[in-house]
Design an enzyme around this catalytic site. Structure first.
Site, PDB file in Angstrom:
ATOM      1  N   PRO A  71       0.841  -1.203   0.000  1.00 42.92           N
ATOM      2  CA  PRO A  71       0.000   0.000   0.000  1.00 42.92           C
ATOM      3  C   PRO A  71       0.875   1.251   0.000  1.00 42.92           C
ATOM      4  CG  PRO A  71      -0.576  -1.476   1.837  1.00 42.92           C
ATOM      5  CD  PRO A  71       0.652  -2.022   1.198  1.00 42.92           C
ATOM      6  N   GLU A  72       0.544   2.190  -0.864  1.00 46.06           N
ATOM      7  CA  GLU A  72       1.273   3.449  -0.937  1.00 46.06           C
ATOM      8  C   GLU A  72       0.363   4.557  -0.400  1.00 46.06           C
ATOM      9  OE1 GLU A  72       3.112   3.875  -4.856  1.00 46.06           O
ATOM     10  OE2 GLU A  72       3.230   1.708  -5.062  1.00 46.06           O
TER      11      GLU A  72
END
Ligand SMILES: [Zn+2]
Length: 283
Positions: free
Chosen positions: A10-11
């Site tokens: 996840p960014e």
């Protein structure tokens, strides 16, 4: 053959979507009890009070890819790593899943589960809010708040590629493989371009594009590549708008040329050799 993990971590947009989906359920709730089922996902002390047991959640913050739950006194940093997730569970009869390592019981009978099969993520207890501020100061500015002057200073003397620089959380916090590839394509910059070669104008353009791309991705709920969902089990839609990420070998949507794929900055990188030419500048 070993397991192929094509999950991407996840960014910023995914972590922000998790935050937004959980905030309204968690803020104001008292954590009545915490069950830690795997001690090694907690980095530091893991007494109930360190994990916010008996405390009211007053805020949920984010810096880059890190989240923090705050009580009046303390804070707890949540890092999702490669495969971590936070999930709100409202059905009291639903049993924990395998890899649900920490469970917070809330005063409205809901629960929050920290799930992380690969365990690259983890929880870091902070004795007070100042410790959280200190911790986040060691990272670069959040990608949504990054200034041109900051990038210019950080990149001036580097010998590294712009791809590697943008992945470095101490330069700018929040970008990973997906959004760096999308950003460099959008800016027509070859990922192998040395960071020090970019002009102030190019960096200013890059920062504007960075904000635009991250904001659209947040509005779309992030990118779901394999199994990402937010805190209430909703996938993102931004992957439908990806121009390069996951499209190596396919035609460029701008010029039709086949998109190239190579290992740059230690990560599989997709780019268009025609739209993002490698410009050699005299030094
Ligand atoms: Zn192209």
């Amino acid at each position: 053959m070993g397991t192929v993990y094509n999950a991407s971590m996840p960014e910023l947009p995914e972590v922000q979507s998790i935050r937004q989906s959980l905030e309204k359920h968690l803020i104001g709730r008292v954590i009545t009890r915490v069950v830690c089922r795997r001690r090694d996902v907690v980095h530091g002390p893991a007494c109930p009070k360190d994990l916010l047991s008996g405390q009211r959640v007053i805020a949920m913050h984010r810096h880059g890819k890190q989240l923090a739950l705050l009580s009046e006194q303390r804070a707890l940093v949540v890092q999702l790593g490669m495969s971590g997730s936070l999930r709100l569970v409202v059905d009291p009869s639903s049993a924990p899943l395998k890899h649900d390592h920490v469970i917070w019981h809330l005063d409205d009978a809901a629960r929050l589960h920290f799930h992380d099969p690969r365990r690259f993520g983890g929880l870091s207890p902070m004795a007070d809010h100042a410790c959280l501020t200190q911790r986040w100061k060691k990272l670069g500015p959040d990608a949504l708040a990054c200034k041109v002057s900051h990038l210019q200073v950080k990149l001036a003397r580097t010998g590294r590629s712009i791809k590697a620089c943008l992945l470095d959380q101490q330069i700018v916090a929040g970008l990973g493989n997906i959004y760096v590839d999308e950003l460099l394509y959008n800016c027509h910059i070859h990922p192998q371009t040395p960071g020090s070669q970019l002009s102030r104008q190019e960096l200013a353009r890059m920062i504007r594009a960075m904000r635009r791309i991250l904001k659209s991705a947040i509005e779309a709920g992030g990118s779901t590549i394999r199994d990402y969902v937010n805190g209430v089990n909703q996938p993102g839609k931004y992957q439908q708008g990806h121009q390069v990420y996951g499209r190596g070998g396919h035609p460029c949507r701008n010029c039709g040329q086949q998109l190239g794929q190579s290992l740059i900055g230690g990560r599989a990188t997709v780019f268009c050799p025609q739209c993002q030419p490698l410009v050699e500048k005299a030094t």
